[in-house]
Design an enzyme around this catalytic site. Structure first.
Site, short mmCIF file in Angstrom:
data_model
loop_
_atom_site.label_atom_id
_atom_site.label_comp_id
_atom_site.label_asym_id
_atom_site.label_seq_id
_atom_site.Cartn_x
_atom_site.Cartn_y
_atom_site.Cartn_z
N LYS A 186 -7.62 17.07 -4.67
CA LYS A 186 -8.29 18.12 -3.87
C LYS A 186 -7.73 18.11 -2.45
O LYS A 186 -7.25 17.07 -1.97
CB LYS A 186 -9.81 17.95 -3.85
N ASP A 208 -17.12 12.64 -3.30
CA ASP A 208 -16.21 13.72 -3.69
C ASP A 208 -16.18 13.96 -5.20
O ASP A 208 -15.54 14.90 -5.67
CB ASP A 208 -14.77 13.40 -3.24
O1 C5P Z 1 -19.27 8.30 -1.20
P1 C5P Z 1 -18.03 7.55 -0.85
O2 C5P Z 1 -18.01 6.16 -1.43
O3 C5P Z 1 -16.78 8.31 -1.15
O4 C5P Z 1 -18.06 7.38 0.73
C1 C5P Z 1 -17.24 6.46 1.42
C2 C5P Z 1 -17.82 6.25 2.80
O5 C5P Z 1 -17.68 7.45 3.58
C3 C5P Z 1 -19.31 5.96 2.82
O6 C5P Z 1 -19.54 4.59 2.74
C4 C5P Z 1 -19.75 6.52 4.15
O7 C5P Z 1 -19.46 5.59 5.17
C5 C5P Z 1 -18.83 7.69 4.36
N1 C5P Z 1 -19.43 8.99 3.98
C6 C5P Z 1 -20.44 9.56 4.75
N2 C5P Z 1 -20.97 10.77 4.40
C7 C5P Z 1 -20.49 11.44 3.33
C8 C5P Z 1 -19.45 10.90 2.54
C9 C5P Z 1 -18.94 9.67 2.89
O8 C5P Z 1 -20.87 8.97 5.74
N3 C5P Z 1 -21.02 12.64 3.02
#
Ligand code: C5P
Length: 288
Positions: free
Chosen positions: A10, A137
């Site tokens: 993406k 994502d």
């Molecule tokens: O959800 P994911 O593991 O991909 O997110 C990685 C990091 O990115 C999270 O630990 C957080 O610190 C940050 N994040 C966030 N808000 C989001 C997506 C990700 O703060 N909507």
């Protein structure tokens, strides 16, 4: 039982961080787009237990930290199906830690393959609900296409498909830590934000130039010092007549949107000499 599938990368045509949430995550407003660049996933399930992963690269986790393992556990947990060993092979083409959703799309692909294999017919909405437990994502990557993504990443609104474009993606050699960038961003101090409404209007008007002009990523303004490759890459893309160029996700990959293939090929050739992780691809609106 065996299924194989493609896991598409993406790009974020726009990325705005709206507010910090009580759960530590952030509310986003992003227009995401699927591109043809993809990993290839093969999944075999036989009676037994556990998950084994061949990610083909020494620096990729082949254990429970891999998003595909998380997807297997989340799917079996949700459906109550048990008694299977899952063997996953991943042919990686999408660069890792690049802002291209490589891990998320692999996890999403495994959810789709399991749904098909076990004939559970959960549908995109339910798979997206399972997906958010794997990563922010993942819900977008379940169906892909062109979507407005809000909340933590689970609120999806389908948009008119982006007009077909050629895309050059270039990943500089440094990497950005996603949690660190989120920590650096102060939502009340963001001075410039993408014109998301204008970008959506340009999609509705089938106006790729209007989309390209409105591409913006708030993370570009909080990158640590010394990351000047981002502007160098953007300038090289624009010098080769990209309609627009911007960093995707939490970076560091930068992409340019081209209406003319020859311009995209020229930009790709020029950048590939400097950056080995450079890709020539195009938009795709139906990944099924
Ligand atoms: O959800 P994911 O593991 O991909 O997110 C990685 C990091 O990115 C999270 O630990 C957080 O610190 C940050 N994040 C966030 N808000 C989001 C997506 C990700 O703060 N909507």
């Amino acid at each position: 039982m065996k299924e194989t599938g493609y896991a598409y990368a993406k790009i974020n045509l726009s990325l705005d961080i709206v507010s910090k949430r009580d759960d530590g995550y952030h509310n986003l407003k992003s227009v995401m787009q699927t591109v043809c660049l993809h990993d290839e996933i093969s999944l075999e399930c036989e009676p037994g237990k556990g998950v084994s992963i061949d990610a083909g690269m020494p620096y990729l986790p082949g254990d429970e930290r891999n998003t595909t393992a998380k997807a297997v556990h989340a799917f079996f947990g949700f459906t109550g199906i048990n008694g299977y060993h899952s063997c996953i092979k991943i042919k990686k083409n999408i660069p890792v830690c690049a802002g291209l959703g490589g891990g998320s799309t692999d996890g999403a692909c495994v959810l789709r393959l399991l749904d098909k294999m076990f004939k559970t017919e959960l549908g995109y909405k339910t798979l997206e609900t399972i997906g958010i437990s794997i990563g922010s994502d993942v819900p977008f990557c379940i169906e892909g296409g062109t979507k407005l993504v809000e909340g933590r990443g689970e609120q999806l609104t389908s948009l008119p498909p982006v007009p077909h474009c050629f895309i050059v993606i270039c990943k500089p050699s440094f990497s950005c830590s996603t949690p660190e960038l989120f920590r650096h961003i102060k939502c009340d101090r963001i001075h410039a934000r993408p014109d998301t409404g204008g970008l959506i209007k340009a999609l509705e008007d089938n106006n790729p130039g209007g989309v390209a002009r409105r591409m913006y990523n708030v993370f570009e303004d909080v990158l640590p010092r010394g990351k000047q490759n981002i502007s160098e890459i953007k300038n090289a893309l624009l010098d080769n007549n990209a309609m627009g160029a911007v960093m995707t996700g939490s970076g560091p990959s930068v992409f340019g949107l081209f209406d003319i293939e020859e311009n995209a090929i020229n930009a790709y050739k020029q950048l590939k000499e400097i950056y080995p992780e450079c890709f020539l691809t195009e938009t795709i609106n139906d990944q099924t």
